[in-house]
Design a protein around this motif. Sequence first.
Motif, mmCIF file in Angstrom:
data_model
loop_
_atom_site.group_PDB
_atom_site.id
_atom_site.type_symbol
_atom_site.label_atom_id
_atom_site.label_comp_id
_atom_site.label_asym_id
_atom_site.label_seq_id
_atom_site.Cartn_x
_atom_site.Cartn_y
_atom_site.Cartn_z
ATOM 1 N N GLN A 118 32.718 43.724 37.717
ATOM 2 C CA GLN A 118 32.611 42.182 37.780
ATOM 3 C C GLN A 118 32.161 41.886 39.156
ATOM 4 O O GLN A 118 31.249 40.940 39.113
ATOM 5 C CB GLN A 118 33.892 41.581 37.348
ATOM 6 N N ILE A 123 30.893 38.218 38.281
ATOM 7 C CA ILE A 123 31.380 37.809 36.894
ATOM 8 C C ILE A 123 32.852 37.566 37.310
ATOM 9 O O ILE A 123 33.635 38.265 37.995
ATOM 10 C CB ILE A 123 31.374 38.773 35.806
ATOM 11 N N TRP A 124 33.340 36.312 37.055
ATOM 12 C CA TRP A 124 34.703 35.835 37.481
ATOM 13 C C TRP A 124 35.386 35.698 36.055
ATOM 14 O O TRP A 124 35.171 34.886 35.201
ATOM 15 C CB TRP A 124 34.508 34.273 37.973
ATOM 16 N N ARG A 125 36.284 36.742 35.885
ATOM 17 C CA ARG A 125 36.879 36.621 34.513
ATOM 18 C C ARG A 125 38.023 37.600 34.726
ATOM 19 O O ARG A 125 38.429 38.639 35.274
ATOM 20 C CB ARG A 125 36.256 37.574 33.581
ATOM 21 N N ARG A 126 39.172 36.680 34.312
ATOM 22 C CA ARG A 126 40.752 37.553 34.709
ATOM 23 C C ARG A 126 40.826 38.495 33.388
ATOM 24 O O ARG A 126 40.519 38.343 32.333
ATOM 25 C CB ARG A 126 41.668 36.276 34.581
ATOM 26 N N GLY A 127 41.900 39.377 33.761
ATOM 27 C CA GLY A 127 42.129 40.391 32.567
ATOM 28 C C GLY A 127 43.548 40.025 32.171
ATOM 29 O O GLY A 127 44.250 39.668 32.716
#
Length: 311
Positions: A118, A123-127
Amino acid sequence: MRCVLVSKNLDLRGYFGAEFARSAPRIELVDHTADATAEDVRLALAWHPPDDAFERYPNLQAVCSIAAGVDNIMACPSLPPDVDVVRVIDPGQAQMMSGFIVWHVIGHQRGFAAFRGQQRDRIWRRGDQRRARDVPVGILGSGGIGQRVAADLAQLGFPVMSWSRTAKPDSSASHSFHGPAGLAAMVGEGEVLVNLLPLTPETRGILNGNLFSRMRRGGYLIQVGRGEHLVEADLLKALDCGQLSGAALDVFATEPLPQAHPFWDHPQIVITPHDASDVSIGAVATTLAVTAEAIRTGQRPPHAIDRARGY
């Protein structure tokens, strides 16, 4: 006491000389290529010795490895059957190996590889976050290093299981399995599989398609034993079909890993160059000094392996 230094690819005198002068001053180091009086040599320090390495030394009594593994010495055709083979015991190595394994276990638990991708793609995306208690770890090998790894993982909250050839009691850190049935049972319960086994005829190729098929789907392999434990084609198949989600490989059948090897470019494989942990020079010098003292007093060296078992 005279100790001959025998290695195919390493200048042992330059590597160990200064430390040995401090830690083992009663041992005289003699290079295998030198014109030494072979009859005076009773001790050897070796790493990947050439096939004829020990033919010149009729009074040899023990061979010490410069690492925890001794399979390269055991495979030497000129090793006499009555000579003790001694491995190095180094608590510092166990600590380093444990840190390396914990890094990979947590990386799998938390999905850190996805974050690297990411970042590359902005890309800013929490998992999704999983607790350590939901990621059971199985360890192949329950010697000193395996016990340290189990204790450290248990302290972090991971359920830990250990497998060995013969039965061992459960510890406060791990539940123990043994034998073929125990191997199948442990692997079936685990998500992460850590290989710390010695290389013997029985363990060669143990990391194979049959074993991977018993793991939880999406499992993860951490391979820090010996390269010959792994059937490489079976690992690639397990990764490509999704049975395994990834693998961390520190040891390989051929080292350095050939440039054209498919492991290099596989997105689910993390490669390190046989660098998980090293035995300290001080630990090697101490082991050699203890072995020399045992020979002087007519005792068997304390860390000599069982040659019938290979470890």
